[in-house]
Write an enzyme that holds these catalytic residues in place. Structure first.
Site, PDB file in Angstrom:
ATOM      1  N   GLN A  79       0.716  -1.162   0.124  1.00  0.00           N
ATOM      2  CA  GLN A  79      -0.047   0.025   0.019  1.00  0.00           C
ATOM      3  C   GLN A  79       1.037   1.254   0.008  1.00  0.00           C
ATOM      4  O   GLN A  79       1.858   1.536   0.763  1.00  0.00           O
ATOM      5  CB  GLN A  79      -0.735   0.030   1.105  1.00  0.00           C
ATOM      6  CG  GLN A  79      -1.805   1.091   1.114  1.00  0.00           C
ATOM      7  CD  GLN A  79      -2.796   1.349   2.154  1.00  0.00           C
ATOM      8  OE1 GLN A  79      -2.282   1.919   3.332  1.00  0.00           O
ATOM      9  NE2 GLN A  79      -3.977   1.135   2.094  1.00  0.00           N
ATOM     10  N   CYS A 108      -6.715   7.169   4.980  1.00  0.00           N
ATOM     11  CA  CYS A 108      -5.954   7.551   6.190  1.00  0.00           C
ATOM     12  C   CYS A 108      -6.537   8.930   6.829  1.00  0.00           C
ATOM     13  O   CYS A 108      -6.540   9.991   5.988  1.00  0.00           O
ATOM     14  CB  CYS A 108      -4.664   7.417   6.119  1.00  0.00           C
ATOM     15  SG  CYS A 108      -3.543   8.077   7.328  1.00  0.00           S
ATOM     16  N   HIS A 177     -13.798   1.363   3.891  1.00  0.00           N
ATOM     17  CA  HIS A 177     -14.018   1.526   5.525  1.00  0.00           C
ATOM     18  C   HIS A 177     -15.413   2.254   5.636  1.00  0.00           C
ATOM     19  O   HIS A 177     -15.257   3.591   5.083  1.00  0.00           O
ATOM     20  CB  HIS A 177     -12.842   2.202   6.061  1.00  0.00           C
ATOM     21  CG  HIS A 177     -12.851   2.526   7.370  1.00  0.00           C
ATOM     22  ND1 HIS A 177     -11.389   2.613   8.201  1.00  0.00           N
ATOM     23  CD2 HIS A 177     -13.829   2.446   8.428  1.00  0.00           C
ATOM     24  CE1 HIS A 177     -12.047   2.850   9.544  1.00  0.00           C
ATOM     25  NE2 HIS A 177     -13.219   2.746   9.654  1.00  0.00           N
ATOM     26  N   ASN A 207     -14.551  -3.045   5.762  1.00  0.00           N
ATOM     27  CA  ASN A 207     -13.540  -2.671   6.697  1.00  0.00           C
ATOM     28  C   ASN A 207     -14.114  -1.933   7.781  1.00  0.00           C
ATOM     29  O   ASN A 207     -15.019  -0.960   7.529  1.00  0.00           O
ATOM     30  CB  ASN A 207     -12.409  -2.190   6.266  1.00  0.00           C
ATOM     31  CG  ASN A 207     -11.332  -1.617   7.099  1.00  0.00           C
ATOM     32  OD1 ASN A 207     -10.833  -0.550   6.947  1.00  0.00           O
ATOM     33  ND2 ASN A 207     -11.068  -2.521   8.278  1.00  0.00           N
ATOM     34  N   ALA A 231      -8.207  -5.051  11.317  1.00  0.00           N
ATOM     35  CA  ALA A 231      -7.053  -4.345  11.743  1.00  0.00           C
ATOM     36  C   ALA A 231      -6.658  -4.799  13.395  1.00  0.00           C
ATOM     37  O   ALA A 231      -6.105  -5.815  13.401  1.00  0.00           O
ATOM     38  CB  ALA A 231      -7.099  -2.931  11.421  1.00  0.00           C
TER      39      ALA A 231
END
Length: 408
Positions: A79, A108, A177, A207, A231
């Protein structure tokens, strides 16, 4: 030492042959080679930590520090965080012989990433995302995958629009996500995730907030995702995808063995009788990485008093002695075949920089080699480490500062 060519895996084939693709998330500091080797026994696909493509292209040190692999490190996705074509495509072309695909991080939420116009900040200029994906797909042939990990937006219509455009640009699969960039905890938006799944034809990985294997299957049933990415829960329990509710001592033993053997060269392997020790400054492993994973894995195993002692240790010798005295666990030498498969490879990037140089604008080409930002992930111990140890606050001898931040 000469290695055979690294095996590769057709990642897309996983989505068509498995009922549910179980995925280890990219985690800053933590989804490094040793942990990927551990969890890959129980999951189907792993990701490297997020790597700054800019630094990767310009710095031998960054390439050496941020990307390591071995013969059993497959399937693995590298990634990158990037906001220019030359950085993303250049870095992807360099690393392509050593992984099975690359992923563009567009999710992020950390402040430093936003300040650099990386991660979820990319969603403010989706045309840039499309350009990076399209150019990378044009440069690297299938079955090598090009994917994007992103977040949902406040308006579901915008989320769907972006994901449909990504499909048209040639993305192989996408990870969603199911929280907005400003939401890092609480329930995920399953309805939004399902809407995206129903709106595209490429595989979607879900996610966010999953903490058990049952939770993975539940998310798949509710949303139709082809895979589920986990995660933080994997840090506490690397056996999660095997259906285990907690980390076993056998798993801890595996972690010790992987870490110990990854610090050996062929020469030292041939010379050594397993002493059960790890040198204080071994190659390819930091004490922080080794120790933090044990803190997470043993959180439900240690007593409060044991946590107070172990979580404050600062060197390999003390940590190994504590585990030996408490559980009778000590690192074991791999068989020669195991060792040869686990030795970190030495990627050869020479001759693969031409794509980066060809794509880089002339003005950027005049930039000095040191004129770029290297974000040092090892500077702090991390917020998650503090969160795991928060119960010890106020006890003498504990000083939890400068912690890690990585959300599901």
């Amino acid at each position: 030492m000469t290695h055979p060519e690294k095996p590769t895996t057709d990642v897309l084939e996983l989505f068509y042959t498995k009922k549910l693709v179980k995925v280890c998330a990219p985690m800053v500091r933590y989804s490094k080679l040793q942990f990927r080797n551990l969890v890959s026994q129980y999951c189907d696909l792993t990701f490297t930590p997020m790597i700054l493509a800019d630094s990767f292209c310009k710095s031998n040190k960054a390439r050496s520090n941020e990307f390591t692999t071995n013969l059993i490190d497959t399937p693995v996705i590298t990634q990158f965080a990037a906001n220019t074509v030359h950085d993303f495509v250049g870095a992807s072309y360099m690393v392509a012989p050593y992984c099975d695909g690359v992923d563009l991080n567009c999710g992020c939420p950390q402040r430093w990433a936003r300040d650099m116009n990386l991660g979820c900040q990319m969603l403010k200029d989706p045309q840039k995302i499309f350009e990076l994906v399209r150019e990378c797909r044009n440069r690297i042939a299938k079955p090598f995958t090009i994917s994007v990990k992103t977040r949902i937006q406040q308006d579901d219509r915008e989320s769907v629009k972006v994901c449909q455009a990504l499909e048209k640009c040639g993305v192989s699969f996408m990870t969603i996500h199911a929280r907005t960039p400003d939401n890092n905890s609480g329930s995920i938006k399953e309805e939004s995730l399902k809407l995206i799944v129903d709106s595209v034809n490429v595989p979607v990985i879900g996610n966010g907030g999953v903490v058990s294997l049952d939770g993975c299957y539940d998310l798949q049933e509710k949303t139709g995702v082809k895979g589920v990415m986990v995660a933080n829960a994997l840090l506490s329990n690397p056996l999660l995808f095997a259906g285990s509710k907690s980390t076993s001592l056998e798993c801890v033993q595996e972690w010790l063995d992987i870490c110990y053997n990854s610090t050996l060269t062929l020469e030292t392997y041939d010379e050594t009788v397993c002493r059960g020790t790890i040198p204080e400054r071994p190659p390819n492993l930091t004490f922080q990485c080794f120790h933090h994973h044990l803190v997470f894995m043993l959180d439900k195993v240690f007593t409060r008093r044991q946590k107070k002692i172990f979580n404050n240790l600062t060197c390999f010798k003390d940590a190994l002695e504590f585990l030996d005295n408490t559980f009778g666990l000590r690192p074991q030498l791999f068989t020669r075949e195991q060792f040869m498969n686990s030795v970190p490879l030495q990627p050869q990037y020479e001759g693969r920089e031409w794509v980066y140089k060809e794509l880089k604008p002339f003005e950027d080409s005049k930039m000095h080699v040191k004129d770029f930002i290297e974000y040092d992930y090892e500077e702090s111990k991390g917020k998650l480490f503090m969160d795991k140890c928060k119960e010890l606050e106020g006890d003498s001898g504990c000083d939890w500062t400068e912690m890690f931040f990585e959300k599901d």
